[in-house]
Design an enzyme around this catalytic site. Sequence first.
Site, PDB file in Angstrom:
ATOM      1  CB  CYS A 157       9.668   0.518 -43.556  1.00  0.00           C
ATOM      2  SG  CYS A 157       8.735  -0.338 -42.271  1.00  0.00           S
ATOM      3  CB  CYS A 210      -0.916  -0.022   1.214  1.00  0.00           C
ATOM      4  SG  CYS A 210      -2.044   1.371   1.231  1.00  0.00           S
ATOM      5  CB  CYS A 258      -0.196   5.054 -41.209  1.00  0.00           C
ATOM      6  SG  CYS A 258      -0.807   5.333 -42.898  1.00  0.00           S
ATOM      7  CB  CYS A 289      -3.801   1.684 -38.622  1.00  0.00           C
ATOM      8  SG  CYS A 289      -5.063   1.285 -39.852  1.00  0.00           S
TER       9      CYS A 289
END
Lengths: 449, 425
Positions: B382, B137, B351, B392
């Site tokens: 890429c 806690c 994108c 997307c």
Amino acid sequence: MPDGLEKGPPSCGLSAEDIEAGFGDLHKPLNSIKAIAAAEHCIYCYDAPCVQACPTSIDIPTFIHQIRTGNTDGAARTILSENIMGGTCARACPTEVLCEQACVRNHGEEDPVEIGLLQRFATDHLMAAGGAHPFERGADSGKTIAVVGAGPAGLACAHRLSMLGHSVKVYEAKAKPGGLNEYGLAAYKMVDDFAQKEVEFLLEIGGIEILYNRPIGPDLALSDLLKSHDAVFVGVGLGGTNKLGLDKEDLNGVEDAIDFIERLRQADDKSTVAVGNDVVVIGGGNTAIDAAVQSKKLGAENVTLVYRRGEDAMSATPYEVELARKNGVNVRLWAKPQSIKGDTHVKSMKFERTRMMNGKLAGTGDSFKVPADMVLKAIGQQLSLDALSGVEIAGGKIAAAADFSTSMKGVFAGGDCIRSGEDLTVQAVEDGKQAAHAIDTYLKGDANG
Amino acid sequence: MADLGCTIAGIESINPFWLASAPPTDKYYNVVRAFEAGWGGVVWKTLGEDPPVVNVSSRYGVHHDTGRGVIGINNIELISDRPLEVNLKEIEQCRKEWPDRVIIGSMMAPIDEQAWKELAIKIANSGVHGIELNLGCPHGMCERGMGSAIGQVPEMVEQTTRWVREAVDIPVFTKLTPNITNILWPAEAAKQGGAHAVSLINTVNSIVSVDLDAMAPNPVVGGKGTHGGYCGSAVKPIALNMVAEIARAQETQGIDISAIGGIETWKDAAEFIALGANALQVCTAAMLYGFRIVDDMIDGLSAFMDQKGYKSMEDFRGMAVKNTVDWNELNMNFDTKAFINPDKCIECGRCHIACEDTSHQAIEFAVAEDGKRSFTVINEECVGCNLCAHVCPVPDCIEMQPVEDDKPYVTWPEHPLNPMKAAAE
């Protein structure tokens, strides 16, 4: 009020309350819960197709994102910075053929984002909150521009001119501002006197004075205005109407749809507006639809809309045509007016069936009769040329260059009076806005030269 | 249908879904409703020594998304504020009425041997299946030297665990706080202390939001706020990592794990089990939707197992552990490229703008004459980062396609560009 229809609404069973209720909002405004849900549907597209589809190029993804973040007044400012009449456009734009048609959600076979309703949510929020006008007047240029017509084009132009620091005098032919927003749009699109509220809001920027009951004409020619102002913007819309060209067109009960709509819009109590029991509306545009639907809402028993071509050729959007059908309007296609029957008051109309022959519309010789005690003509409007001496007219409209300048130096024009086929508030606003920038450029060049 | 029965710390449960020690397990009434709804067990709300604590009014803050979906909540509630005797009697009654369900007693005490042992014995005598040590806690109780104040010190974790082990002969769960640099330290300490299982994670220390009118952290208590414990789906990634760390580290391998942290769906549950969890604890999801959410957790997990041919949880438990490795063990030669399916693309451009502004400028945007917008991955640019696929809005529109080549598995330590490797040679 036309003769022969003085007795108020026909015995259609509609009470005054029913009629009033029928003229409530066509689209219920979104509450905040629905607005958030609608806003969540927006993908926040990059270089969004909806923006490109908006004649005023409102940054739609940004304003919807602002609604999502709880910055609703910021959303309204985004809208109004491109379109000061964003409130009216949110109500009256045929979004289904503009922004919402371009929404990428359509690709996913989903419903498009409710852009129009979200725009109304934002602009209503800002206007209801009151507070300071969101735009400031530019530093005083010392120039005064005359704007002819206090419709969407004229007022949008005036507002932008004021933002650019110019003073504006608006010459309005009628007793109230707003143009078609006030007199022409269907009542159920502009409830609660919105057109007037919007004009009040727009004028808060200051620097704009409207002179009412001041039509241009022999006593107030464009050349006079040019003498007393640094530039002139003409946004007079289309004052005249096309005629059927038939005998007995002046019979009682035969009138222009826009006059009927204007009467309706100006009536505080819609149940006092006279309407026939057998209404025939002629035309295929949104004015025809508005006239037909509102006739029905006033209690007309039979409303027949007759259009000479097929549904695809109607300038009314498919949504509007469907709206007419839902309201009980009988839409009859492929028929053209042949004759008007009646002695002093119209009793019926005869139509000849039409079809396409060798690429041209032709009568078939076959005809039918429609009983009518009211005929509303909505077959297009035209420019009133009388008052426009000095500017070149082409194809029935004021000839305006890409920068909205006319053949008269210092006179610019925009809105319905320069274009054909647009007939949209949103296009008029864009014209007015762009013309204001053109005038600003012109005045600066003038000063420098 | 797959068997969802499981065993943790030697305790058998009809399913892996237990409610964590929290408001939903505060008293008889809630616990009975939970059992009626189908939960396999509960960890009773943490018990302390009498007199009971006093809680403040206004206890939860929330982290909403823009659509009012709850990303996470935090709380500043303390342990049970009811007398110990009342809780123990209710536990006893529940045990009697629901013999096939598990009840674990959660407890905390100051760092004092007698206090821990006496309380543990009292709780054990109520008939609980096991005891869970609340060492996590992060608010309130830690200011009194309990909860995370103990959990953040591995020596104390070991000590308290050992005390309870010595005091009772039922299974002991040590509940860990995530508010620590390395979760392996307290986990190892718990193991050293003799814990049968570790439960994790407890809530994450947090200020969930600021009330910009009151100019105080939420939840605002009379004009002021305090940090609280963050939970809900937002903390799931933190919990998954900590569970995986314990499951795969040599020092802690083999200790049973009761996984907690943002479990809202059967899928979340399956992921924790795949990373080695023996059983699961849920709190926030129940607090948001009610106990009924266990229905789909059971049904969905069972359907998943049927589909995969797993007859029991043990068939897939820990299967993802061996594939959870250090960065240095990844294959540097693996290459993947984004592929945007034009048939699924709705032309939103998300994108493109994500890649263009923030990544590798590897998505070309073109508008055809007819207005059709197209987005095409430039393979040479890429790096296979996945960002486009994540932003997307259309499921499965952007697919990451591994590049097929015959390159060998090469890790960074073996990589020719690694300067440390060159130095070693």
